[in-house]
Design an enzyme around this catalytic site. Structure first.
Site, PDB file in Angstrom:
ATOM      1  N   GLU A 302      36.657  17.768   1.413  1.00  0.00           N
ATOM      2  CA  GLU A 302      37.474  18.343   0.339  1.00  0.00           C
ATOM      3  C   GLU A 302      37.068  17.848  -1.049  1.00  0.00           C
ATOM      4  O   GLU A 302      37.827  17.167  -1.726  1.00  0.00           O
ATOM      5  CB  GLU A 302      38.950  18.018   0.602  1.00  0.00           C
ATOM      6  CG  GLU A 302      39.445  18.622   1.901  1.00  0.00           C
ATOM      7  CD  GLU A 302      40.897  18.294   2.195  1.00  0.00           C
ATOM      8  OE1 GLU A 302      41.614  19.186   2.675  1.00  0.00           O
ATOM      9  OE2 GLU A 302      41.322  17.139   1.955  1.00  0.00           O
TER      10      GLU A 302
HETATM   11  C1  ACM Z   1      40.784  15.937   6.239  1.00  0.00           C
HETATM   12  O1  ACM Z   1      41.785  16.206   6.930  1.00  0.00           O
HETATM   13  N1  ACM Z   1      40.671  16.432   5.034  1.00  0.00           N
HETATM   14  C2  ACM Z   1      39.707  15.128   6.745  1.00  0.00           C
END
Ligand code: ACM
Length: 659
Positions: A302
């Site tokens: 992310e």
């Molecule tokens: C995650 O759940 N962003 C690793």
């Protein structure tokens, strides 16, 4: 003593590779002695003595705790060939053999870790047998299916004090998990002390961090119990805490402080400056003096990094290096970090997003997006760890997570590709947990997943899993975990009184909603007190599965008196609790959001009792009854008070089963 006739229970979890019950049992007697016949490392001796102390507590008998030299007359004899790796690795031999007869217990293991596993099995087998405690005679041969059996705890979003982590490591060892993945940095906090870069915790932690001594102590504690510690330092995204302290690392935008809200932030470490790598090398070098494990997790998930598209310097860098997009730039960053880790004799683990053909095959990809991405990695030759089905904050029951397999029977992977799947990790994110609620989110469900990682692929009997999970859960509390007791503490706190008999009956009808439902229903930040009813109730309480099973049984066999009694008792007792609970709700502001749930519960319990009667006596319900009740159940699925009913699905099945 008639121990031969005694019906022993084999409540071992994870289920061993092979377990052969024999005639008779080994009776625990005062003064019982244990000897180390071959190697006797301090770690093995300490582990055996801890186990014997727990055996004493379990049986109430004083045992001999100091006889640790070779002694052929000792009743419990431990044969361990080697202490194992100086740093426990993926190749550690964790197997053991356990032979219990009426006269002796023999533990055979290649390594200390194998012997520690054997003692956990032995403790699980120790049980009452009439007027004494005994271990049923048995021959066990056991070794894990997967070498990477992890639990990740996010200490970034909420800090967890060291004793909390220690007791969770105790529980991990009890169910033969062997990797503690320590998520140490987040947008919301930098939790590990760096002496080279002290501002990381000075400005990025609210003073809530682990000193290097703390971290070394946890690594030592875990090693004593056969658990590796893999640290995670998130980069380039989830990095606001780095950037608050050292804004020169940022890609353009710099945060004013650590983030209190949750989500995916736009801040990112700048991959285009050499100073970034100088910084990271010094930091990671320092961390290797704390964390001896071969693997370092760099996060990598992310990282939208909009600055990479707009900062002219970064845009120019990408052009000069023929990096087409952000993914390519992140792969470049990962290659540079990988080179640092290789210099430090470490291997890289990262979340799904690090997967990129530009990276060499010795990085490990941890899949949080699902089986498909795990398989894709393995097909491309990368080692992988599965996490997606084991997100504890999704609040799924143990039985559901239990059936999710890193390498399912119908896998499309070749044998060689299957070998690349190292195992799995249970994942405990910390948006909605603190030190009081963490245990009840992890345990006992994690024990069922631990079995998935350890036991054979064909071990999929959910009824049998729950049968063994209940005693294991209870024993985890004896070990120091608080997953059951915190619920009462939370209810007492909410009600402001010790008188919670009615409330705890009422509460058995509820469980927390999933992470995503809570995210929709309540704005939480790091500063939100986690002291609501949803924080007190726990996921997958035993009654949930018992009710679901009883409904199945009653529908299959309407004359089943036991199933009928289980259901009637639940609906009657729960309904009876409501008037007293209503009074407490009215008097306690933090309980007041439950008003609607209490009213719904009243109606649902009445429906339950009627449905049990109609199905049990095979009497037709009045016209319109079924439709009205299905509508009532549907209404109760709607969000309220951030909790959901535990029994709506079986109740719907029961109503549907009426004529
Ligand atoms: C995650 O759940 N962003 C690793």
């Amino acid at each position: 003593m008639s121990q031969i006739e005694h019906a022993f229970r084999y409540n071992v979890m994870p289920l061993p590779t092979s377990m052969q019950p024999e005639r008779g049992s080994f009776v625990i007697t005062p003064g019982l002695a244990v000897s180390l016949q071959e190697t006797a490392s301090p770690r093995l001796a300490a582990g055996v003595l801890r186990a014997m102390k727990r055996m004493e507590d379990k049986t109430g008998l004083p045992l001999a705790r100091s006889i640790l030299l070779p002694d052929a007359t000792a009743a419990i004899r431990v044969y361990v060939t080697s202490n194992g790796g100086a740093v426990q690795g993926l190749d550690e031999d964790e197997s053991y053999r356990l032979e219990v007869s009426s006269s002796a217990v023999e533990v055979h293991a290649a390594t200390t870790v194998g012997a520690l596993h054997a003692f956990e099995t032995l403790l699980q087998l120790t049980q009452p047998a009439g007027d004494h405690y005994a271990i049923p005679a048995v021959k066990i041969q056991d070794s894990p299916r997967f070498s990477w059996r992890g639990l990740m705890i996010d200490c970034g979003r909420h800090f967890e004090p060291l004793p909390v982590l220690k007791r969770n490591i105790d529980a991990m060892a009890a169910v033969k998990l062997n990797v503690f993945h320590w998520h140490l940095t987040e947008d919301q906090g930098f939790r590990i002390e760096s002496k080279t870069y002290p501002k990381l915790t000075e400005l990025g932690s609210d003073g809530l961090f682990y000193t290097q001594d703390d971290a070394r102590e946890l690594v030592r504690y875990a090693r004593e119990r056969g658990v590796r510690v893999v640290p995670e330092f998130e980069m380039p995204g989830h990095s606001m805490a780095w950037l608050v302290a050292y804004p020169e690392l940022a890609s353009g935008s710099t945060p004013n402080g650590i983030w209190r809200d949750f989500g995916v932030s736009n801040y990112a470490i700048d991959p285009t400056r050499e100073e970034t790598y100088t910084f990271l090398e010094a930091f990671l070098r320092e961390m290797t003096t704390i964390f001896p494990d071969k693997y370092v997790h760099i996060g990598g998930d992310e990282a939208p990094a909009p600055d990479w598209k707009t900062n002219p310097r970064i845009v120019a860098f990408m052009k000069a290096h023929h990096l087409a997009d952000n993914d390519a730039l992140q792969a470049y960053f990962n290659q540079r970090v990988l080179a640092i880790l290789e210099k430090l004799d470490r291997r890289m683990v990262g979340w799904d997003e690090i997967f990129n053909p530009a990276l060499p095959k010795d990085v490990v990809v941890q899949s949080w997006r699902g089986d498909a991405s795990l398989a894709k990695g393995a097909q491309a030759g990368y080692q992988g760890i599965l996490s997606a089905p084991y997100y504890l904050d999704a609040m799924k029951p143990a039985g559901v997570m239990y059936l999710a397999d890193p390498v399912p029977a119908n896998t499309s992977l070749t044998t060689a590709q299957q070998k690349l799947i190292l195992g799995g990790e249970i994942t405990m994110w910390a948006e909605h947990i603190d030190q009081h609620t963490i245990d009840s989110r992890i345990w006992p469900r994690a024990a069922a997943i631990a079995e998935r990682f350890w036991s054979a692929q064909g071990v999929v009997d959910v009824d049998d899993m729950y049968r063994r999970l209940l005693p294991v859960s209870n024993e985890l509390e004896t070990l120091g975990l608080q997953h059951i007791s915190v619920e009462d503490a939370g209810l007492r706190d909410l009600a402001g009184t010790e008188d919670i008999d009615a409330l705890r009956t009422f509460d058995s009808a509820f469980e927390p909603v999933s992470f995503s439902d809570r995210y929709k229903q309540q704005h939480t930040s790091q500063l939100t007190p986690l002291t609501s009813f949803v924080d007190a109730v726990r996921p997958d309480r035993p009654i949930r599965y018992q009710l679901a099973s009883a409904v199945k049984e009653l529908i299959a066999l309407p004359s089943d008196a036991a199933a009928r009694a289980t259901l009637q008792e639940f609906f009657e007792k729960t309904a009876a609790s409501i008037p007293a609970v209503m009074k407490q709700i009215n008097a306690a502001p933090r309980l007041q959001p439950l008003q609607e749930r209490a009213e719904q519960l009243q109606g649902l319990c009445a429906t339950g009792r009627e449905a049990v009667n109609y199905v049990g006596s095979q009497t037709a319900a009045p016209t319109g009854w079924k439709a009205a009740k299905l509508k009532q159940i549907e209404e109760a699925t709607k969000p309220s008070a951030i909790v959901r009913f535990t029994f709506l699905e079986p109740l719907r099945d029961l109503v549907n089963a009426t004529n």
